[in-house]
Design an enzyme around this catalytic site. Sequence first.
Site, PDB file in Angstrom:
ATOM      1  N   GLY A 171       0.849  -1.192   0.000  1.00 31.35           N
ATOM      2  CA  GLY A 171       0.000   0.000   0.000  1.00 31.35           C
ATOM      3  C   GLY A 171       0.883   1.239   0.000  1.00 31.35           C
ATOM      4  O   GLY A 171       1.178   1.800   1.062  1.00 31.35           O
ATOM      5  N   HIS A 172       1.346   1.649  -1.187  1.00 31.84           N
ATOM      6  CA  HIS A 172       2.230   2.811  -1.281  1.00 31.84           C
ATOM      7  C   HIS A 172       2.409   3.227  -2.737  1.00 31.84           C
ATOM      8  O   HIS A 172       1.941   2.533  -3.651  1.00 31.84           O
ATOM      9  CB  HIS A 172       3.592   2.510  -0.652  1.00 31.84           C
ATOM     10  CG  HIS A 172       4.210   1.222  -1.100  1.00 31.84           C
ATOM     11  ND1 HIS A 172       4.582   0.978  -2.393  1.00 31.84           N
ATOM     12  CD2 HIS A 172       4.487   0.080  -0.411  1.00 31.84           C
ATOM     13  CE1 HIS A 172       5.080  -0.234  -2.480  1.00 31.84           C
ATOM     14  NE2 HIS A 172       5.028  -0.818  -1.291  1.00 31.84           N
ATOM     15  N   ALA A 173       3.086   4.355  -2.926  1.00 30.95           N
ATOM     16  CA  ALA A 173       3.494   4.802  -4.262  1.00 30.95           C
ATOM     17  C   ALA A 173       5.010   5.011  -4.231  1.00 30.95           C
ATOM     18  O   ALA A 173       5.602   5.130  -3.154  1.00 30.95           O
ATOM     19  CB  ALA A 173       2.798   6.109  -4.618  1.00 30.95           C
ATOM     20  N   ARG A 179      -0.218   1.820  -5.395  1.00 27.20           N
ATOM     21  CA  ARG A 179      -0.560   0.420  -5.739  1.00 27.20           C
ATOM     22  C   ARG A 179      -0.643  -0.466  -4.498  1.00 27.20           C
ATOM     23  O   ARG A 179       0.060  -0.290  -3.507  1.00 27.20           O
ATOM     24  CB  ARG A 179       0.387  -0.127  -6.794  1.00 27.20           C
ATOM     25  CG  ARG A 179       1.842  -0.212  -6.386  1.00 27.20           C
ATOM     26  CD  ARG A 179       2.177  -1.653  -6.175  1.00 27.20           C
ATOM     27  NE  ARG A 179       3.596  -1.921  -6.172  1.00 27.20           N
ATOM     28  CZ  ARG A 179       4.183  -2.624  -5.216  1.00 27.20           C
ATOM     29  NH1 ARG A 179       3.497  -3.070  -4.202  1.00 27.20           N
ATOM     30  NH2 ARG A 179       5.489  -2.872  -5.279  1.00 27.20           N
TER      31      ARG A 179
END
Length: 137
Positions: free
Chosen positions: A53-55, A100
């Site tokens: 859970g990050h960019a 994403r």
Amino acid sequence: MKINIDQVKIIDLPKIEDQRGNLSFLESNKHIPFQIKRSYWIYDVPGGHERGGHAFKVQNEFIVALSGSFDVLVDDGEYKRTYSLNRSYYGLHIPSGFWREMNNFSTNSLALVLSSTLFTEDDYIRDYESFKNYQRR
Ligand code: TYD
């Protein structure tokens, strides 16, 4: 640069079919549009758990389901798309800047991630609100 969800693409890889078993491969800057600096893989994910859970500010990546299946949710800050990866002869190219998440990992799934950068925590945006603010700059 403003990102657009259409920049996230499934890329089909060469598949050499053989009675002895199939073989796929990829080369930097040829089958995927960046030079590979790092590889990592995600495995033994317990049922129901999520990853990623990050960019990334700079990192481009290419994700392949080498075994089993999982979903990759991609978000450009406005639109979201979910891709189911379940074959080792294609993968998902995610340019820099997208949020994403990865989930729905099947038992014994193996996610290979090829990255355009060496690891640095500074490249991560781990908070969704920060991601939205980063998109608005
Ligand atoms: P992280 O990227 O947050 O995992 P995921 O996106 O799959 O949820 O990485 C988890 C931990 O592993 C974090 O402490 C950083 C570390 N890590 C490295 O040291 N090197 C790497 O190449 C990667 C991908 C992660």
